[in-house]
Design a protein around this motif. Structure first.
Motif, PDB file in Angstrom:
ATOM      1  N   ALA A 106      16.391  87.130 190.421  1.00 48.67           N
ATOM      2  CA  ALA A 106      15.335  88.041 191.109  1.00 48.67           C
ATOM      3  C   ALA A 106      13.900  87.754 190.751  1.00 48.67           C
ATOM      4  CB  ALA A 106      15.392  89.510 191.301  1.00 48.67           C
ATOM      5  N   PRO A 107      12.992  87.648 191.201  1.00 48.11           N
ATOM      6  CA  PRO A 107      11.711  87.560 190.207  1.00 48.11           C
ATOM      7  C   PRO A 107      11.702  88.558 189.079  1.00 48.11           C
ATOM      8  CG  PRO A 107      11.139  87.996 192.681  1.00 48.11           C
ATOM      9  CD  PRO A 107      12.708  88.289 192.379  1.00 48.11           C
ATOM     10  N   TYR A 108      10.840  87.916 188.339  1.00 44.11           N
ATOM     11  CA  TYR A 108      10.860  88.639 186.783  1.00 44.11           C
ATOM     12  C   TYR A 108       9.559  88.172 185.956  1.00 44.11           C
ATOM     13  CZ  TYR A 108      13.108  84.690 184.731  1.00 44.11           C
ATOM     14  OH  TYR A 108      13.310  83.476 184.307  1.00 44.11           O
ATOM     15  N   ARG A 109       9.167  88.959 185.064  1.00 40.86           N
ATOM     16  CA  ARG A 109       8.002  88.243 184.064  1.00 40.86           C
ATOM     17  C   ARG A 109       8.686  87.902 182.670  1.00 40.86           C
ATOM     18  NH1 ARG A 109       3.428  89.460 187.263  1.00 40.86           N
ATOM     19  NH2 ARG A 109       2.331  88.594 185.403  1.00 40.86           N
ATOM     20  N   LEU A 110       8.122  87.041 182.303  1.00 43.61           N
ATOM     21  CA  LEU A 110       8.441  86.467 180.691  1.00 43.61           C
ATOM     22  C   LEU A 110       7.193  86.445 180.014  1.00 43.61           C
ATOM     23  CD1 LEU A 110      11.174  86.018 179.181  1.00 43.61           C
ATOM     24  CD2 LEU A 110      10.634  83.579 179.742  1.00 43.61           C
ATOM     25  N   ALA A 111       7.121  86.751 178.758  1.00 44.88           N
ATOM     26  CA  ALA A 111       6.069  86.617 178.027  1.00 44.88           C
ATOM     27  C   ALA A 111       5.879  85.386 177.719  1.00 44.88           C
ATOM     28  CB  ALA A 111       6.286  87.304 176.483  1.00 44.88           C
ATOM     29  N   ALA A 112       4.428  84.870 177.648  1.00 47.13           N
ATOM     30  CA  ALA A 112       4.001  83.374 177.378  1.00 47.13           C
ATOM     31  C   ALA A 112       4.337  82.891 175.978  1.00 47.13           C
ATOM     32  CB  ALA A 112       2.540  83.482 177.632  1.00 47.13           C
ATOM     33  N   ARG A 142       0.824  89.183 177.331  1.00 50.67           N
ATOM     34  CA  ARG A 142       0.709  87.947 178.355  1.00 50.67           C
ATOM     35  C   ARG A 142       1.971  87.787 179.040  1.00 50.67           C
ATOM     36  NH1 ARG A 142      -2.114  81.887 177.646  1.00 50.67           N
ATOM     37  NH2 ARG A 142      -1.583  81.207 179.893  1.00 50.67           N
ATOM     38  N   THR A 143       2.307  88.210 180.158  1.00 49.13           N
ATOM     39  CA  THR A 143       3.379  87.828 180.796  1.00 49.13           C
ATOM     40  C   THR A 143       3.181  86.967 181.857  1.00 49.13           C
ATOM     41  OG1 THR A 143       3.486  89.735 182.225  1.00 49.13           O
ATOM     42  CG2 THR A 143       4.624  89.976 180.206  1.00 49.13           C
ATOM     43  N   ILE A 144       4.129  86.039 182.341  1.00 48.88           N
ATOM     44  CA  ILE A 144       3.937  84.956 183.428  1.00 48.88           C
ATOM     45  C   ILE A 144       5.074  85.452 184.611  1.00 48.88           C
ATOM     46  CG2 ILE A 144       4.284  82.707 184.034  1.00 48.88           C
ATOM     47  CD1 ILE A 144       2.119  82.935 181.842  1.00 48.88           C
ATOM     48  N   PHE A 145       4.444  85.533 185.587  1.00 48.78           N
ATOM     49  CA  PHE A 145       5.353  85.811 186.856  1.00 48.78           C
ATOM     50  C   PHE A 145       6.379  84.879 187.036  1.00 48.78           C
ATOM     51  CE2 PHE A 145       6.419  85.452 191.199  1.00 48.78           C
ATOM     52  CZ  PHE A 145       7.057  86.640 191.573  1.00 48.78           C
ATOM     53  N   LEU A 146       7.513  84.908 187.343  1.00 49.53           N
ATOM     54  CA  LEU A 146       8.584  83.907 187.818  1.00 49.53           C
ATOM     55  C   LEU A 146       9.256  84.034 189.032  1.00 49.53           C
ATOM     56  CD1 LEU A 146       9.847  83.287 183.951  1.00 49.53           C
ATOM     57  CD2 LEU A 146       8.186  81.840 184.916  1.00 49.53           C
ATOM     58  N   VAL A 163      15.422  83.043 163.815  1.00 47.59           N
ATOM     59  CA  VAL A 163      15.804  83.807 165.142  1.00 47.59           C
ATOM     60  C   VAL A 163      14.820  84.788 165.396  1.00 47.59           C
ATOM     61  CG1 VAL A 163      17.553  85.117 166.135  1.00 47.59           C
ATOM     62  CG2 VAL A 163      18.261  83.085 164.958  1.00 47.59           C
ATOM     63  N   GLY A 164      14.359  84.679 166.511  1.00 48.62           N
ATOM     64  CA  GLY A 164      13.347  85.724 166.980  1.00 48.62           C
ATOM     65  C   GLY A 164      13.562  86.038 168.310  1.00 48.62           C
ATOM     66  N   PHE A 165      12.697  86.417 168.893  1.00 45.58           N
ATOM     67  CA  PHE A 165      12.811  86.862 170.289  1.00 45.58           C
ATOM     68  C   PHE A 165      11.489  87.043 171.414  1.00 45.58           C
ATOM     69  CE2 PHE A 165      11.813  90.730 168.264  1.00 45.58           C
ATOM     70  CZ  PHE A 165      11.298  91.478 169.145  1.00 45.58           C
ATOM     71  N   ARG A 166      11.733  86.883 172.527  1.00 46.50           N
ATOM     72  CA  ARG A 166      10.582  86.876 173.435  1.00 46.50           C
ATOM     73  C   ARG A 166      10.775  88.001 174.555  1.00 46.50           C
ATOM     74  NH1 ARG A 166       7.481  82.332 175.576  1.00 46.50           N
ATOM     75  NH2 ARG A 166       8.815  81.172 173.949  1.00 46.50           N
TER      76      ARG A 166
END
Length: 237
Positions: A42-48, A17-21, A227-230
């Motif tokens: 620029a616009p991008y998407r990031l995981a919720a 699930r990614t969110i448009f930013l 420490v993890g990541f998204r």
């Protein structure tokens, strides 16, 4: 037919699930050097959500974390582990990998090449991370800290399941607290070499470290238990 030991499982991975930013501008600050610099995005998407242990295991066949449960964020992963995961998940979904990786024995002193036009998964840049975390806010947090973040005062000295606290106004969970997020960027090449940026604070941090602007660093080969990541990807994918 038996699957070779240690190989990724063949079951389908969960939908990410990614969110448009939208496009925007963020000014980053470094307290140590007292330096500030603006970044246009620029616009991008990031995981919720941060990458979970279940997703990491389905893609890699590995469970590196110190505390195990499917919905806990994966932790104890290096920056290199994270970029390799991005490529592996991209391959699995038929996307073009974002990174051209060096040989494993060259990782300590080299960097991958980022194909910015690729539709594969990648780590967010530091500017993308902070812009997403703030979601239009200007203070240290995007809400009351106990409502949005797991940190030393409420996490019972362990990571917690992702999504257990209130998201920011753009629908992103655990941007602050729970585990630190690896970002793409080098922290300060002149002073720290190829150390990479960490953002967001973790479950063992005091409140002053769990801020939208807080910056830390770690060597890209180090594996740390908070420490993890998204995942991020380009906006048109």
């Amino acid at each position: 037919m038996n699957q070779p030991a240690g190989s990724p499982p063949t079951t389908p991975t969960p939908r990410i699930r990614t969110i448009f930013l939208p496009a925007g501008r963020i000014t980053l600050h470094d307290r140590r050097t007292r330096r500030s610099w603006p970044v246009e995005l620029a616009p991008y998407r990031l995981a919720a959500f941060p990458v979970t242990q279940d997703l990491y295991a389905q893609v890699t066949g590995e469970r590196p974390s110190t505390t195990h449960a499917d919905r806990l964020p994966v932790e104890g992963v290096s920056w290199w582990d994270a970029v390799r995961f991005c490529n592996a998940l991209s391959h699995r979904e038929g996307r073009t990998p974002a990174y051209e990786l060096p040989a494993p024995n060259e990782e300590a002193e080299s960097s991958p090449i980022w194909n910015t036009a690729a539709n594969g998964y990648r780590l967010p840049t530091e500017a993308e991370w902070e812009y997403a975390c703030r979601a239009g806010t200007t203070g240290p947090h995007y809400g009351p800290l106990d409502e949005i973040a797991w940190y030393r005062d409420n996490a019972r000295e362990r990571p917690q399941e992702v999504g257990g606290k209130r998201p920011n106004s753009w629908g992103l969970y655990d941007m602050l607290g729970n585990v630190w997020d690896w970002c793409w960027d080098v922290y300060d090449a002149e002073v720290y070499g190829n150390y990479r940026v960490l953002r967001g604070g973790g479950w063992f941090d005091e409140h002053w470290s769990v801020r939208a602007s807080a910056r830390r660093r770690s060597h890209p080969t180090f594996r740390v238990e908070d420490v993890g990541f998204r995942l991020a990807c380009n906006a048109d994918h």
